[in-house]
Structures are given as structure tokens and as C-alpha cells.
Design an enzyme around this catalytic site. Structure first.
Site, PDB file in Angstrom:
ATOM      1  N   ASN A  20      -8.033  11.143   3.619  1.00  0.00           N
ATOM      2  CA  ASN A  20      -7.940  10.877   5.052  1.00  0.00           C
ATOM      3  C   ASN A  20      -6.647  11.512   5.552  1.00  0.00           C
ATOM      4  O   ASN A  20      -5.563  10.999   5.309  1.00  0.00           O
ATOM      5  CB  ASN A  20      -7.930   9.353   5.281  1.00  0.00           C
ATOM      6  N   LYS A  35      -5.589  11.820   8.550  1.00  0.00           N
ATOM      7  CA  LYS A  35      -5.018  11.203   9.763  1.00  0.00           C
ATOM      8  C   LYS A  35      -4.649  12.311  10.769  1.00  0.00           C
ATOM      9  O   LYS A  35      -5.363  13.296  10.860  1.00  0.00           O
ATOM     10  CB  LYS A  35      -3.838  10.303   9.400  1.00  0.00           C
ATOM     11  N   HIS A  82     -11.236   2.590  10.567  1.00  0.00           N
ATOM     12  CA  HIS A  82      -9.947   2.588   9.863  1.00  0.00           C
ATOM     13  C   HIS A  82      -9.001   1.590  10.548  1.00  0.00           C
ATOM     14  O   HIS A  82      -9.044   1.438  11.765  1.00  0.00           O
ATOM     15  CB  HIS A  82      -9.349   3.996   9.872  1.00  0.00           C
ATOM     16  N   GLU A 114      -6.032   1.772  11.387  1.00  0.00           N
ATOM     17  CA  GLU A 114      -5.213   2.340  12.466  1.00  0.00           C
ATOM     18  C   GLU A 114      -6.019   2.419  13.765  1.00  0.00           C
ATOM     19  O   GLU A 114      -5.475   2.280  14.858  1.00  0.00           O
ATOM     20  CB  GLU A 114      -4.674   3.716  12.040  1.00  0.00           C
ATOM     21  N   GLU A 151      -9.259  -1.499   2.341  1.00  0.00           N
ATOM     22  CA  GLU A 151      -7.894  -1.021   2.549  1.00  0.00           C
ATOM     23  C   GLU A 151      -7.049  -2.166   3.097  1.00  0.00           C
ATOM     24  O   GLU A 151      -7.038  -2.401   4.312  1.00  0.00           O
ATOM     25  CB  GLU A 151      -7.885   0.139   3.551  1.00  0.00           C
ATOM     26  N   GLY A 199       0.196   3.200   3.731  1.00  0.00           N
ATOM     27  CA  GLY A 199       1.380   3.965   4.119  1.00  0.00           C
ATOM     28  C   GLY A 199       2.680   3.238   3.830  1.00  0.00           C
ATOM     29  O   GLY A 199       3.741   3.633   4.283  1.00  0.00           O
ATOM     30  N   SER A 252      -1.903   3.376  -0.267  1.00  0.00           N
ATOM     31  CA  SER A 252      -0.857   3.906  -1.160  1.00  0.00           C
ATOM     32  C   SER A 252      -1.372   4.317  -2.534  1.00  0.00           C
ATOM     33  O   SER A 252      -0.698   4.107  -3.544  1.00  0.00           O
ATOM     34  CB  SER A 252       0.304   2.911  -1.286  1.00  0.00           C
TER      35      SER A 252
HETATM   36  P1  PGA Z   1      -2.142   5.811   2.425  1.00  0.00           P
HETATM   37  O1  PGA Z   1      -3.319   5.690   3.518  1.00  0.00           O
HETATM   38  O2  PGA Z   1      -2.775   6.351   1.171  1.00  0.00           O
HETATM   39  O3  PGA Z   1      -1.155   6.754   3.051  1.00  0.00           O
HETATM   40  O4  PGA Z   1      -1.598   4.433   2.232  1.00  0.00           O
HETATM   41  C1  PGA Z   1      -4.614   5.269   3.152  1.00  0.00           C
HETATM   42  C2  PGA Z   1      -5.467   5.227   4.389  1.00  0.00           C
HETATM   43  O5  PGA Z   1      -4.949   4.845   5.444  1.00  0.00           O
HETATM   44  O6  PGA Z   1      -6.666   5.576   4.357  1.00  0.00           O
END
Ligand code: PGA
Length: 232
Positions: free
Chosen positions: A6, A8, A90, A92, A156, A162, A192
Site C-alpha cells: 500500500n 499511500k 483503510h 486512514e 490492521e 506507521g 509495521s
Molecule cells: P505500515 O502501513 O506498514 O507503514 O504500518 C500499513 C498500512 O497502513 O497498510
């Protein structure tokens, strides 16, 4: 095993081209690989990965085919571009853009109807976990979804995205088993995931792959995670 990157809001078309040219040369047999660039970079990714086993997916999709929905993109448009699938819901999107369980359900449904493969995301916040509400939250988020051959889920935990804080393999396994008890489809872990923790997460019985954010942006770390999936 499925490993999805992903991206982003990273990588415009030029950086996407550079990444895809590199990815094309990697031998990733034995794992399903998906990259999810921003909308403006989908076309170049589809072009450069054509003829490979690597799939290209979007990061969200609207539920209507077309209409007065400024800033949105439909499943039909993604299909026209040759896009294989999409992420939906997601955290976010839920946190910053008003995505709700209801809109997640509508987006997933429309995307599946249009023939797209869907990675639908669920997960609890730190506060919800501390309050022992993880299962209630997951149950609610999953209530809008039904099993489908083209659907996978991504668990997640919001507190792990993140942040560098990864769920322990035990926490991931427990949550994945619960998610599957609600909607029986493959479940990816996200939050992560890095080359050095991928193997132990992917070794869990109900972890069927990973949705990778930060570590998917560099070819070396992304392919290292793909290789961990091949070995697991
Ligand atoms: P990250 O993000 O691996 O940077 O923690 C995962 C995600 O948001 O899909």
C-alpha cells in the site's frame, strides 16, 4: 500467501515507473504480489507490469459507476484502466476522510460486482484495545461484509500502522482467527510489517499474507518481505 504494498500518497508516475521496472526483474514465484499506487500512477503500473504475475490495485473506489462525486473514482473506471483490484476501508480513510462501515460496505459491494478483487481493512484503535473492545469493533466492521471469492480482509490494528509497533504474532493470530470466525476469507496482517518481522507474522496459522505500507516503498524491503512469504 499474498503480499500487497500500500503506497499511500507516495510515488507519482515517474517513481512508480522506476519501481515497477525493478520489480519486473525480481523472481517472486511462489507468492501473490500486489502493488497499490495512488490513482495517478495506476496507468503506468498497469502498463509496466503487464505480462507479469504482479497485480495492480487502487487504494479506494466509489460505489457508483459515475456521477456527481467530486474527487472519487469508480470501479468501472479502474477496470477500463486494467486495474485488478482495490483496497477499501483503510483506517486512514476511516480516520481522515469520513469513511464509515456503511460506506465501506457499499464500496466493497460495488467493487466486487464490477469484478474487482478487494482487500477490505479492519482493525481497532489503541484505545479500543485497551478498553477490551477489539472483538466488538471487529464484529461491527465485519458486519457489512460477506465472503466472496474475490475478497480478502486485512487486519490492521490502527496502533500498529506507521508506528513501528507491530502486533505480536500471538496478537495477530488471535485477531485473525476471530476475523475468520466472522467472515471466512483469507486475512492479511498489516501494521509495521518489515523484512525482520515478516517471517514470524506470516508463520501464524491464520495469517495469509501482509498488507505493507512503509516497507513497500523500497524495492529491497518489499521484495525481502515477498521472499519471507515464499519461504513460509
Ligand atoms: P505500515 O502501513 O506498514 O507503514 O504500518 C500499513 C498500512 O497502513 O497498510
Amino acid at each position: 500467501m499474498l503480499i500487497a504494498g500500500n503506497w499511500k500518497m507516495f510515488k507519482g508516475p515517474a517513481e512508480t515507473a522506476e519501481f515497477c521496472l525493478g520489480l519486473r526483474d525480481e523472481d517472486l514465484e511462489g507468492v501473490d504480489v500486489v502493488v497499490c499506487p495512488p490513482f495517478v500512477s495506476l496507468a503506468v503500473a498497469v502498463q509496466l507490469l503487464a505480462g507479469t504475475e504482479i497485480a495492480v490495485a487502487a487504494q479506494s473506489v466509489h460505489w457508483e459507476d459515475e456521477g456527481a462525486y467530486t474527487g472519487e473514482i469508480s470501479a468501472r473506471m479502474l477496470r477500463e484502466l486494467g486495474v485488478y483490484g482495490t483496497i477499501v476501508g483503510h483506517s486512514e480513510r476511516r480516520q481522515y476522510f469520513g469513511e464509515t462501515d456503511e460506506t465501506v460496505g457499499k464500496r466493497v459491494h460495488a467493487a466486487l460486482e464490477a469484478g474487482l478483487f478487494v482487500i477490505a481493512c479492519v482493525g481497532e484503535t489503541e484505545h479500543e484495545r485497551e478498553d477490551n473492545r477489539t472483538e466488538d469493533v471487529l464484529r461491527r466492521q465485519l458486519s457489512v461484509l460477506e465472503p466472496d471469492d474475490n475478497l480478502v480482509l486485512a487486519y490492521e490494528p490502527v496502533w500498529a500502522i506507521g508506528t513501528g509497533k507491530t502486533a505480536t504474532p500471538e496478537i495477530a493470530q488471535e485477531a485473525h482467527a476471530f476475523v475468520k470466525s466472522q467472515v471466512e476469507v483469507p486475512v492479511l496482517y498489516g501494521g509495521s510489517v518489515k523484512p525482520d518481522n515478516a517471517a514470524e507474522l506470516l508463520a501464524q496459522a491464520d495469517v495469509d499474507g501482509a498488507l505493507v505500507g512503509g516497507a513497500s516503498l523500497e524495492l529491497d524491503s518489499f521484495t525481502a518481505i515477498c521472499r519471507a512469504a515464499i519461504r513460509s
